[in-house]
Design an enzyme around this catalytic site. Structure first.
Site, mmCIF file in Angstrom:
data_model
loop_
_atom_site.group_PDB
_atom_site.id
_atom_site.type_symbol
_atom_site.label_atom_id
_atom_site.label_comp_id
_atom_site.label_asym_id
_atom_site.label_seq_id
_atom_site.Cartn_x
_atom_site.Cartn_y
_atom_site.Cartn_z
ATOM 1 N N GLU A 9 -39.674 -22.475 23.939
ATOM 2 C CA GLU A 9 -39.056 -21.226 24.379
ATOM 3 C C GLU A 9 -39.039 -20.201 23.643
ATOM 4 O OE1 GLU A 9 -39.626 -21.326 27.672
ATOM 5 O OE2 GLU A 9 -39.430 -23.777 27.803
ATOM 6 N N GLU A 52 -48.474 -19.276 26.406
ATOM 7 C CA GLU A 52 -48.210 -20.453 26.339
ATOM 8 C C GLU A 52 -48.839 -20.795 24.917
ATOM 9 O OE1 GLU A 52 -46.515 -22.868 27.559
ATOM 10 O OE2 GLU A 52 -45.813 -21.570 29.244
#
Lengths: 499, 499
Positions: free
Chosen positions: A266, A295
Site C-alpha cells: 500500500e 499495481e
C-alpha cells in the site's frame, strides 16, 4: 459559449467534481475503517445521493456545452487542458448512456453490498452475500452494455480499469505464463523443505507491529504529514489528493509478514499518489493513471524491493531487536529465504510472488464466465474451490478463506484483478530499465528509498493521468515483454531454492 | 407547482440536504480526529465547495417555488410537514441575504481557522491564531448583519444557537446568578481543605481509561452499534443521523476525571441524538432542537447523574479494581466528594458545577464586547486573563490554558457559550420534574440508565426540532426558573463541604 467562458466553466466544474469525489472517498474510507457497524444503510443513502449530484453535474446541458465548446477548439488548448477535455468527454459519453436511476441504485447497492460482504466474510457465510453478489454482477454487466452496447461487457469492464485491455490480451498473457510457471512451481514444491518459515509463525504483539509499520513508512520515505495508516479487514489505499493519502493494513498476531508486506504494498500506491505533479494535483488528471500501472508500483515496492536481500538487511535487525527473543536463532539469510518462501496457498494478498498470478487467473476465469452467463453467483464457491484445486493443488476449507476473501466484487471492481498480474509483470520490466540508471541494490541498502522514488516520480508519478497507461509504460520501458517477468521469477526462485 | 409536486420536491430536497450535511459533517469529524495534519487546506477547499452546493440548492428558484407553494397551503399540511416548511423558510430567508461568495469564503475560513487554532493551542501561540480569530469575528458579525440588518448582531448570533435568546435575557440570567454564586463560592474556598483530591492525580494508564469509557457507555445504555468513541484535543459529539453518532474524548494520564466526565457529557448529547423519533430522523427536524436543550441533557448526565453519590457507587468499585492499587486507600464517600470538589480553575470543560457558569460569563462578556467593537482579537488574551482574575480570582499562566482553550470561536460558534449555562440551569429544573415521576437515585444505582433515558425520550428527545426550544422546555417544566439551579447548587455544595 466562448472558449474563455468554457475554460472558466471547466475550472469550476473540476472544483465541484473534486469536492464530490473527495467527500465520497472519505465516506467510503470511513465506512471501511471506523464507522459504527449499524451506519451502513444511511451511508448508502448518502453515497447514492452524492453520486446522483455528480451524475447530474457531468451530464448537465451546461457541462455538455462547455465540453463541446472545448472540443471544437481542441487545437488551441495546451496539452493538459486538451487531455482533461478528452478524458471528461469520454467519461460524459459513458455516463450519459447510463440511466440516472440505475446509476444511483448501483452505487447504493455497492455500499450496502460492501457492508454485507464484511459480515458474510466474518461469518464465512456465502449465502448471506450471494444475492448481493448476483445483483452486483448483473448490474455491472448491464452498465457495461449501456456504455458499449456492441462490445462484450467483460471487455468493457477490463477496459475501464486498464484502457486497451480485453480478454484477448489477457489470454495472450495468462495462457503462456501459466504454462511456464507450473513446472517452476512444481520444482519449488519438490524442494519445499529447503525453506523453513516456522520462525515467523510465533506470536508477534500487534503493538510492536504497529511501531514496525511506522518504521517501514519511514524507509519508504512517505510524507507522513500527508499520509496516515489505519486498520481494516482488507488493506487498501485511498487518495483524496496528494495532500491526503491513506493506507490501511491488517495485523495478525501470529503472522508477521502479512502486515509487513501489506504496508509496503500500500505504501507503493501511496508514494505514487503523493508525487502527482502539482500542476494537475487537484484536477481530473490528479491520480494514478490505471490499475496495472498502480499495481506495478505497489508490487515493485512489495516484491522487487521489499523481498530483496538488501531490504531484508535493513529491516531484519529492527525486527530481531524489537521482537527479541523470538527471532534470535534466525540469520539474515534465513530471513530472506523465509519471506520468499513459495507454496500454493489460499489467500491472494499473502501469496508469494511465484504463485500469485495463479490466484489472479482463478478470479479472471470466474468473472469472465459470470459475464458470459455460464455461471451464477451460487456456483461461485464450488467453481472457486475447483479451480484452486486445479491451478494451485489445494483444498479450500471455507468461503472466508475462499470466494469471500477479496473486497473487489462487493465494491463493483469486476475486471480489476488482471491488472494485478499485469502490474507484476510491468514491475519486473521497470527493474530492468531502472538498473541501467541507478544502483538499485545500493539504494535499498541505504535504508531510505528516496532515489528510487525520484526515478519513478520523474518517469511515471508526476504525470498522473496525462497519458494512456500503455503509452506511459512504453515511454519508460518500450514494448511490454512478459518474458522479463518470467526470467525474473526463474532467476529469483532458482536461487532461493538452489534449483 | 401543485401541492403534491411541492411535497415531492420537498422529499427530494431533504434527501439531498441530508446527504450534503452528512458529507460535510463527516469531513469535519475526520479533520478533527484522524486526518493527516497537512490535509487541512484541501479539506477547506472541499468544504467550501460543498457549502456552495448546499447554498445554491437552498436558494434555487425551484426550492423557493416549492417553499412558497407549501407556505400558501400551510393549513393543509400535517404538523411535521408544516414545521419543516417554516424551518426551511426561515433558513432560506437567512441564507438568501448572505452573498454566496461570502458564505463560501466564510466556511473555508472556518476550516482553515480550525486547523490554525489546533496548532496555536498546541504551541500556546495566540499570535498565530489572532488574524484568523479577528477575521472570524468580523465575518460572523457581517453575516449576522446580513441576516438581521436592524438587530444587534450579537443578539442575532445568540438567537441562531438558541431561538429567542438575546443579551437582555442573558443579562437577566447571569447578573443575579453571579451575585448569588459568589458568596457560596467564597464559603467553599474557606472550606477547601475538607476535600482532598490528590488521589485522582496519580498516573492512570490510558489503556485502562479507554476500557473505562466503554464501561461508562454501557451504563449510559448508548447503542454501540450506532455510536463510536474517538479521541480529539477537545471532546465533542457529532451526529450524522441517529444511526451514526460519534463522541470523542481526550485522555490525560494524570487526570482521571477529565475523560470520565467528558465521556458522560458527550454521552448525554449522543443519547439525545440516538433517540430522535424515526418519523423525523433523516429530515431537517432530525437533530436536537437547540444548544441549551442539548447542553441541558449533556450536563444532566455529566453533573446531576454523573456526580451523584449513586453514580459514584456504580463506577467506583470498577475504578478501584482496574486501577488497583492506586485507589485502595480511598472510600466511596471520599470519591464522591472528590469528583464534586469545587475550586476556581483554568479550564472550562474541567470546571466543577459551582464555578462553571463563571467561565461562561467570561466568554459571554468577551464575545459581546468584540461584537460591539470595544475589543479586537489582539485584546482578547489580556481581557481574558483580567476577567479570570476578577471573576474566579486566578491567574492564567499561558494562552493554551487561557483564551486558546476552546474550539468554539475557531469553528465560528460565537454566541454558543451562554447556552451551556442555561442548559445547566435547565438540567436542575428537569431533575425536579423527573423526581415526581421516577425514583432517580434508585435508577442510577441500578447501573443502567435505561429508565431515565426513557423519561427524556418521551418528553424531549423523540421530538427533535419539532418545537421551538422554549416551547419544548415549558411543555415539560413550565416556566424557566433559575432559582431551581441556584437551590440545587446550594444544597449540593453545602452538603459536600458541610457548610
Amino acid at each position: 459559449m466562448t472558449l474563455n467562458e468554457a475554460k472558466q466553466k471547466l475550472a469550476e466544474f473540476e472544483k465541484t467534481q473534486f469536492a464530490l469525489s473527495h467527500s465520497m472517498g472519505l465516506m467510503y474510507y470511513d465506512g471501511a475503517t471506523i464507522a459504527p457497524k449499524g451506519s451502513a444503510d444511511v451511508r448508502a443513502l448518502t453515497l447514492g445521493e452524492m453520486s446522483r449530484i455528480s451524475y447530474n453535474l457531468t451530464t448537465s446541458p451546461e457541462t455538455v456545452e462547455m465540453l463541446e465548446t472545448l472540443v471544437s477548439h481542441k487545437d488551441e488548448l495546451d496539452a493538459i487542458t486538451s487531455r482533461k477535455v478528452s478524458e471528461l468527454y469520454l467519461n460524459y459519453d459513458r455516463m450519459r448512456r447510463i440511466p440516472v436511476q440505475e446509476y444511483v441504485a448501483y452505487q447504493a447497492l455497492l455500499t450496502k453490498g460492501d457492508a454485507v460482504w464484511h459480515e458474510a466474510k466474518e461469518k464465512s457465510d456465502f449465502a448471506l452475500f450471494e444475492p448481493y453478489l448476483q445483483k452486483i454482477f448483473d448490474s455491472s454487466k448491464q452498465i457495461a452494455l449501456y456504455i458499449e452496447p456492441d462490445k462484450k461487457p467483460y471487455d468493457t469492464m477490463l477496459d475501464l480499469f486498464e484502457r486497451g485491455l480485453d480478454t484477448k490480451r489477457c489470454d495472450e498473457f495468462f495462457v503462456p505464463l501459466r504454462k511456464k510457471l507450473v513446472p517452476l512451481i512444481n520444482k519449488v514444491k519438490e524442494n519445499a523443505g529447503k525453506v523453513d518459515d516456522t520462525p515467523l509463525y510465533q506470536t508477534f504483539p500487534v503493538e510492536i507491529q504497529r511501531k514496525f509499520s511506522n518504521f517501514l513508512m519511514d524507509i519508504l520515505d512517505l510524507d507522513r504529514n500527508h499520509c496516515i495508516i489505519g486498520e481494516t479487514e482488507h488493506p487498501f489505499t485511498t487518495s483524496f489528493s496528494k495532500n491526503d493519502v491513506r493506507i490501511t493494513t491488517h495485523y495478525y498476531e501470529n503472522m508477521l509478514v502479512s502486515s509487513l508486506y501489506s504496508v509496503v504494498h500500500e505504501g507503493g500506491h501511496a508514494l505514487y499518489e503523493q508525487h502527482i505533479g502539482d500542476d494537475i494535483a487537484l484536477s481530473q488528471l490528479g491520480n494514478g493513471v490505471s490499475m496495472a500501472i498502480h499495481e506495478s508500483q505497489s508490487r515493485f515496492y512489495e516484491n522487487v524491493i521489499g523481498r530483496s536481500r538488501e531490504f531484508g538487511a535493513v529491516i531484519f535487525p529492527w525486527l530481531k531487536k524489537e521482537f527479541s527473543p523470538r527471532l534470535d536463532s534466525v540469520t539474515e539469510e534465513e530471513f530472506y529465504k523465509i519471506v520468499n518462501k513459495s507454496a500454493p496457498s489460499l489467500i491472494r494478498t499473502e501469496a508469494d510472488e511465484l504463485t500469485y498470478s495463479l490466484h489472479i487467473m482463478v478470479r479472471y476465469e470466474l468473472e469472465r464466465r459470470m459475464f458470459e452467463g455460464e455461471l451464477t453467483a451460487k456456483d461461485l464457491p464450488g467453481e472457486w474451490n475447483r479451480l484452486y484445486r486445479e491451478y494451485l493443488g489445494i483444498d479450500v476449507p471455507n468461503d472466508k478463506t475462499g470466494v469471500l476473501q477479496d473486497s473487489h466484487w462487493s465494491n463493483g471492481n469486476i475486471g480489476y484483478f488482471p491488472s494485478y498480474a499485469i502490474g507484476s509483470a510491468y514491475a519486473a520490466q521497470f527493474l530492468e530499465v531502472m538498473k541501467k540508471d541507478i544502483d538499485v541494490a545500493k539504494e535499498v541498502k541505504s535504508g531510505k528509498l528516496t532515489n528510487i522514488n525520484k526515478w519513478f516520480e520523474e518517469r511515471i508519478w508526476k504525470y498522473g493521468r496525462l497519458y494512456d497507461p500503455g503509452v506511459l509504460f512504453e515511454m519508460v520501458c518500450g514494448r511490454f515483454d512478459p518474458d522479463a517477468y518470467i526470467s525474473y521469477l526463474e532467476k529469483k526462485y532458482s536461487e532461493v531454492y538452489e534449483l
